[in-house]
Motif scaffolding. Structure first.
Motif, PDB file in Angstrom:
ATOM      1  N   GLN A  17    -120.995 -35.346 -47.675  1.00 33.45           N
ATOM      2  CA  GLN A  17    -120.212 -34.569 -46.726  1.00 33.45           C
ATOM      3  C   GLN A  17    -119.226 -33.655 -47.462  1.00 33.45           C
ATOM      4  O   GLN A  17    -119.081 -32.473 -47.127  1.00 33.45           O
ATOM      5  N   ARG A  18    -118.547 -34.188 -48.466  1.00 34.08           N
ATOM      6  CA  ARG A  18    -117.580 -33.386 -49.222  1.00 34.08           C
ATOM      7  C   ARG A  18    -118.275 -32.215 -49.909  1.00 34.08           C
ATOM      8  O   ARG A  18    -117.727 -31.103 -49.969  1.00 34.08           O
ATOM      9  N   GLU A  19    -119.482 -32.455 -50.403  1.00 31.86           N
ATOM     10  CA  GLU A  19    -120.231 -31.392 -51.084  1.00 31.86           C
ATOM     11  C   GLU A  19    -120.541 -30.235 -50.122  1.00 31.86           C
ATOM     12  O   GLU A  19    -120.326 -29.063 -50.451  1.00 31.86           O
ATOM     13  N   VAL A  20    -121.018 -30.577 -48.923  1.00 34.22           N
ATOM     14  CA  VAL A  20    -121.375 -29.540 -47.945  1.00 34.22           C
ATOM     15  C   VAL A  20    -120.123 -28.839 -47.429  1.00 34.22           C
ATOM     16  O   VAL A  20    -120.092 -27.605 -47.306  1.00 34.22           O
ATOM     17  N   CYS A  32    -112.822 -23.017 -39.647  1.00 37.21           N
ATOM     18  CA  CYS A  32    -114.206 -22.772 -39.202  1.00 37.21           C
ATOM     19  C   CYS A  32    -115.204 -23.774 -39.767  1.00 37.21           C
ATOM     20  O   CYS A  32    -116.419 -23.615 -39.592  1.00 37.21           O
ATOM     21  N   VAL A  33    -114.667 -24.795 -40.463  1.00 34.70           N
ATOM     22  CA  VAL A  33    -115.515 -25.889 -40.934  1.00 34.70           C
ATOM     23  C   VAL A  33    -114.894 -27.194 -40.434  1.00 34.70           C
ATOM     24  O   VAL A  33    -113.783 -27.543 -40.813  1.00 34.70           O
ATOM     25  N   LEU A  34    -115.614 -27.903 -39.555  1.00 32.02           N
ATOM     26  CA  LEU A  34    -115.105 -29.128 -38.954  1.00 32.02           C
ATOM     27  C   LEU A  34    -115.873 -30.321 -39.493  1.00 32.02           C
ATOM     28  O   LEU A  34    -117.108 -30.284 -39.579  1.00 32.02           O
ATOM     29  N   PHE A  35    -115.151 -31.388 -39.834  1.00 31.90           N
ATOM     30  CA  PHE A  35    -115.837 -32.569 -40.360  1.00 31.90           C
ATOM     31  C   PHE A  35    -115.163 -33.879 -39.972  1.00 31.90           C
ATOM     32  O   PHE A  35    -115.759 -34.944 -40.089  1.00 31.90           O
ATOM     33  N   ASN A  36    -113.900 -33.839 -39.517  1.00 32.91           N
ATOM     34  CA  ASN A  36    -113.256 -35.052 -39.037  1.00 32.91           C
ATOM     35  C   ASN A  36    -113.837 -35.441 -37.678  1.00 32.91           C
ATOM     36  O   ASN A  36    -114.184 -34.576 -36.867  1.00 32.91           O
ATOM     37  N   GLU A  37    -113.925 -36.740 -37.416  1.00 32.65           N
ATOM     38  CA  GLU A  37    -114.604 -37.205 -36.207  1.00 32.65           C
ATOM     39  C   GLU A  37    -114.003 -36.614 -34.934  1.00 32.65           C
ATOM     40  O   GLU A  37    -114.730 -36.221 -34.014  1.00 32.65           O
ATOM     41  N   GLU A  38    -112.674 -36.524 -34.857  1.00 33.89           N
ATOM     42  CA  GLU A  38    -112.060 -35.991 -33.633  1.00 33.89           C
ATOM     43  C   GLU A  38    -112.407 -34.527 -33.407  1.00 33.89           C
ATOM     44  O   GLU A  38    -112.364 -34.038 -32.273  1.00 33.89           O
ATOM     45  N   ASP A  39    -112.767 -33.814 -34.479  1.00 35.46           N
ATOM     46  CA  ASP A  39    -113.148 -32.410 -34.348  1.00 35.46           C
ATOM     47  C   ASP A  39    -114.637 -32.234 -34.051  1.00 35.46           C
ATOM     48  O   ASP A  39    -115.036 -31.283 -33.373  1.00 35.46           O
ATOM     49  N   THR A  40    -115.452 -33.133 -34.577  1.00 34.61           N
ATOM     50  CA  THR A  40    -116.904 -32.994 -34.386  1.00 34.61           C
ATOM     51  C   THR A  40    -117.408 -33.696 -33.128  1.00 34.61           C
ATOM     52  O   THR A  40    -118.527 -33.426 -32.680  1.00 34.61           O
ATOM     53  N   ARG A  41    -116.596 -34.572 -32.542  1.00 34.14           N
ATOM     54  CA  ARG A  41    -117.023 -35.317 -31.361  1.00 34.14           C
ATOM     55  C   ARG A  41    -117.504 -34.413 -30.217  1.00 34.14           C
ATOM     56  O   ARG A  41    -118.507 -34.732 -29.559  1.00 34.14           O
ATOM     57  N   PRO A  42    -116.862 -33.274 -29.929  1.00 30.23           N
ATOM     58  CA  PRO A  42    -117.342 -32.411 -28.834  1.00 30.23           C
ATOM     59  C   PRO A  42    -118.741 -31.842 -29.059  1.00 30.23           C
ATOM     60  O   PRO A  42    -119.339 -31.306 -28.123  1.00 30.23           O
ATOM     61  N   TYR A  43    -119.245 -31.947 -30.264  1.00 32.08           N
ATOM     62  CA  TYR A  43    -120.554 -31.380 -30.587  1.00 32.08           C
ATOM     63  C   TYR A  43    -121.661 -32.424 -30.650  1.00 32.08           C
ATOM     64  O   TYR A  43    -122.785 -32.119 -31.041  1.00 32.08           O
ATOM     65  N   GLU A  44    -121.361 -33.666 -30.248  1.00 40.07           N
ATOM     66  CA  GLU A  44    -122.317 -34.758 -30.445  1.00 40.07           C
ATOM     67  C   GLU A  44    -123.528 -34.672 -29.528  1.00 40.07           C
ATOM     68  O   GLU A  44    -124.533 -35.356 -29.740  1.00 40.07           O
ATOM     69  N   CYS A  45    -123.472 -33.857 -28.466  1.00 39.81           N
ATOM     70  CA  CYS A  45    -124.601 -33.757 -27.545  1.00 39.81           C
ATOM     71  C   CYS A  45    -124.525 -32.426 -26.811  1.00 39.81           C
ATOM     72  O   CYS A  45    -123.536 -31.702 -26.903  1.00 39.81           O
ATOM     73  N   ASP A  46    -125.594 -32.127 -26.067  1.00 39.56           N
ATOM     74  CA  ASP A  46    -125.524 -30.996 -25.152  1.00 39.56           C
ATOM     75  C   ASP A  46    -125.427 -31.565 -23.738  1.00 39.56           C
ATOM     76  O   ASP A  46    -124.873 -32.649 -23.551  1.00 39.56           O
ATOM     77  N   GLY A  47    -125.975 -30.870 -22.736  1.00 34.35           N
ATOM     78  CA  GLY A  47    -125.869 -31.353 -21.366  1.00 34.35           C
ATOM     79  C   GLY A  47    -126.632 -32.639 -21.111  1.00 34.35           C
ATOM     80  O   GLY A  47    -126.404 -33.318 -20.110  1.00 34.35           O
ATOM     81  N   LEU A  48    -127.545 -33.015 -22.003  1.00 37.06           N
ATOM     82  CA  LEU A  48    -128.244 -34.294 -21.912  1.00 37.06           C
ATOM     83  C   LEU A  48    -127.422 -35.319 -22.684  1.00 37.06           C
ATOM     84  O   LEU A  48    -127.714 -35.660 -23.834  1.00 37.06           O
ATOM     85  N   SER A  49    -126.394 -35.807 -22.039  1.00 39.02           N
ATOM     86  CA  SER A  49    -125.409 -36.626 -22.751  1.00 39.02           C
ATOM     87  C   SER A  49    -125.866 -38.054 -23.001  1.00 39.02           C
ATOM     88  O   SER A  49    -125.151 -38.835 -23.629  1.00 39.02           O
ATOM     89  N   ALA A  50    -127.063 -38.399 -22.528  1.00 35.26           N
ATOM     90  CA  ALA A  50    -127.569 -39.741 -22.796  1.00 35.26           C
ATOM     91  C   ALA A  50    -127.900 -39.933 -24.267  1.00 35.26           C
ATOM     92  O   ALA A  50    -127.964 -41.059 -24.748  1.00 35.26           O
ATOM     93  N   TYR A  51    -128.116 -38.844 -24.975  1.00 39.58           N
ATOM     94  CA  TYR A  51    -128.466 -38.909 -26.389  1.00 39.58           C
ATOM     95  C   TYR A  51    -127.374 -38.220 -27.204  1.00 39.58           C
ATOM     96  O   TYR A  51    -127.100 -37.027 -26.988  1.00 39.58           O
ATOM     97  N   ARG A  52    -126.759 -38.962 -28.111  1.00 37.36           N
ATOM     98  CA  ARG A  52    -125.611 -38.435 -28.853  1.00 37.36           C
ATOM     99  C   ARG A  52    -125.726 -38.770 -30.332  1.00 37.36           C
ATOM    100  O   ARG A  52    -126.264 -39.808 -30.707  1.00 37.36           O
ATOM    101  N   GLN A  53    -125.205 -37.872 -31.134  1.00 37.85           N
ATOM    102  CA  GLN A  53    -125.173 -38.092 -32.575  1.00 37.85           C
ATOM    103  C   GLN A  53    -124.054 -37.235 -33.158  1.00 37.85           C
ATOM    104  O   GLN A  53    -124.049 -36.022 -32.982  1.00 37.85           O
ATOM    105  N   LEU A  54    -123.108 -37.865 -33.820  1.00 34.97           N
ATOM    106  CA  LEU A  54    -122.064 -37.095 -34.488  1.00 34.97           C
ATOM    107  C   LEU A  54    -122.666 -36.299 -35.638  1.00 34.97           C
ATOM    108  O   LEU A  54    -123.433 -36.846 -36.443  1.00 34.97           O
TER     109      LEU A  54
END
Length: 498
Positions: A17-20, A32-54
């Protein structure tokens, strides 16, 4: 949809993660580069919220040059990329890869030009669908494709999914209204597909790219076709005491040579869940309601409304109401546009499906779906673009009850298999994503799946762009039991291949 999330734990090391992150920080501005969980959480899914991945990292480029830089870095570091628009998709197409980068185009949100003479607009991918029509309104023009999420969805996402809407019957899908796409390949090459003229030289790669779900490249600019606002639009609301009569009425309207601006159908369950929500004046005792719109010059609309009314009466309509002004027209449509959120009033959770069938099989399919309700022990509300056979069954369930989400998934898979059986397809406008990847095994042969992979390899040899989406491997099909061969024949071997 709320459901038990099929989340996965991070599949990357902190060193990776640090390398990227370090590489991306060298080419993108601060923030413009997010990597902390609280920042990436909104991106874990789209409108099909049954499937999620940080995601491991989220990149937010602000211009085309930065998109190129991000793709070059990801290619060099062999990091998978998931392009993302507004995240309103309903098939999991924008769900992150655990060890990958989400590339959001949200900050590319400029309307670059509206040209009333050529009736075109050039926009960046982060521009909202409705914003294009708002910008063109001063010139008496608008952008025709109007998905229900048009207030939020972006044109980049529309291109990725080939979005439609209630007016796609007359005006077409995204593929019929986009003239040119400027995109960046995984190799960092800027390519323009199509053009602003009526035709473009060479292979029609624009049609290949639209609907490719972010698997072939990242959109940076789109030229769309604008159409004149009709002088007047009116809509018929017709009630039927039998869902079969309503389905047959759809086919009868088209058989008369009438192409309405919109032709939508809702069953009784849908009408009853929507009416208290929007108070559109729906007949909640009707087994089915049809909304048939005509637009154009006043004389044309008057004549078409009359013709459609006669066809609907002959088809068994028990009541017909015609909008008398623009406010009433919008009121009639408000129920259909708000069907999805209204489902939350009568069910803790719902699962929105998307399949397409021949119009003449509409009544038959609706009756089969009713039978499936008993089989799976779940209710289903049906709302759909009846004119082009695009179904949107809303399967209702309670995620708090063990096993109900799994039953909803099985219900949905049965509906998609039924669509294929009657000569249709597993998707109309939501795309395949991760939701329908197993259902692809039902519809397509091994040879057809290999042809899809050949196109993918032509654009993305390393399979870094949105991998493991849309196209199932033959191993996956065999493992899931969805691709069965008997006596050398595929399931539904008698059906034409698409």
């Amino acid at each position: 949809m709320n459901a038990p999330s099929h989340s996965a734990q991070p599949a990357f090391t902190l060193e990776r993660q640090r390398e990227v992150v370090a590489a991306l920080n060298r080419v993108l501005p601060d923030g413009c580069v997010l990597f902390n969980e609280e920042d990436t959480r909104p991106y874990e899914c789209d409108g099909l919220s049954a499937y999620r991945q940080l995601p491991m990292v989220v990149a937010l480029p602000q211009n085309e040059a930065q998109v190129v830089a991000v793709l070059n870095i990801c290619r060099t570091l062999k990091a998978p990329i998931v392009p993302r628009g507004a995240g309103t998709g309903l098939s999991g197409g924008a769900m992150p890869i655990a060890d990958g980068v989400v590339l959001s185009t949200a900050k590319l949100g400029k309307i670059l030009r509206v040209d009333p003479y050529s009736r075109t607009a050039i926009v960046q991918p982060g521009v909202r669908n409705l914003a294009i029509s708002e910008a063109a309104s001063a010139h008496g023009l608008y952008y025709a494709p109007d998905p229900s999420s048009q207030i939020a969805c972006t044109i980049g996402g529309n291109v990725a999914e080939n979005s439609g809407g209630v007016h796609c019957l007359k005006y077409g899908l995204t593929v019929h209204n986009v003239l040119r796409v400027r995109m960046v390949t995984i190799d960092g090459e800027i390519v323009e597909l199509g053009g602003e003229s009526l035709d473009a030289p060479g292979l029609d790669l624009l049609a290949v790219f639209i609907g490719s779900e972010g698997m072939l490249g990242v959109v940076t600019e789109v030229t769309v076709r604008l159409v004149p606002k009709p002088q007047v639009a009116r809509v018929i609301m017709a009630s039927f005491d039998d869902v079969v009569k309503g389905g047959d009425a759809v086919a009868n309207v088209i058989a008369e040579g009438i192409i309405p601006a919109g032709l939508e159908m809702m069953d009784k369950t849908s009408s009853r869940m929507v009416e208290p929500f929007v108070r559109a004046g729906y007949d909640t005792e009707a087994e089915a309601i049809l909304l048939c719109e005509s637009d154009g010059i006043p004389e044309e609309v008057e004549e078409e409304i009359g013709r459609m009314s006669e066809v609907l009466k002959a088809s068994g309509a028990t009541a017909i109401a015609v909008s008398q002004n623009e406010a009433e027209r919008l009121k009639f449509w408000s129920g259909r546009k708000n069907a999805f959120p209204a489902a939350g009033r009568i069910s803790p959770d719902y699962y929105c499906m998307d399949g397409t069938i021949p119009r003449k099989r509409l009544a038959e399919v609706l009756m089969r779906i009713t039978e499936m309700e008993s089989k799976h022990g779940l209710r289903c509300a049906n709302v759909f673009h009846a004119g082009d056979g695009n179904l949107h069954p809303l399967i209702m369930f309670d995620a708090n009850k063990p096993g109900e989400f799994e039953r909803a998934e099985a219900f949905g898979a049965d509906i998609l298999e039924l669509c294929v059986q009657v000569g249709g397809t597993i998707t109309g406008e939501h795309g395949v994503g991760i939701e329908k990847i197993n259902s692809m095994c039902v519809q397509f042969s091994p040879q057809e799946l290999e042809a899809f992979f050949a196109v993918k390899r032509a654009f993305d040899t390393a399979f870094l762009l949105n991998p493991d989406k849309a196209i199932p491997t033959l191993h996956r099909c065999a493992e899931g039991g969805k691709m069965r061969v008997t006596a050398g024949l595929m399931k539904f071997a008698d059906l034409p291949r698409f």
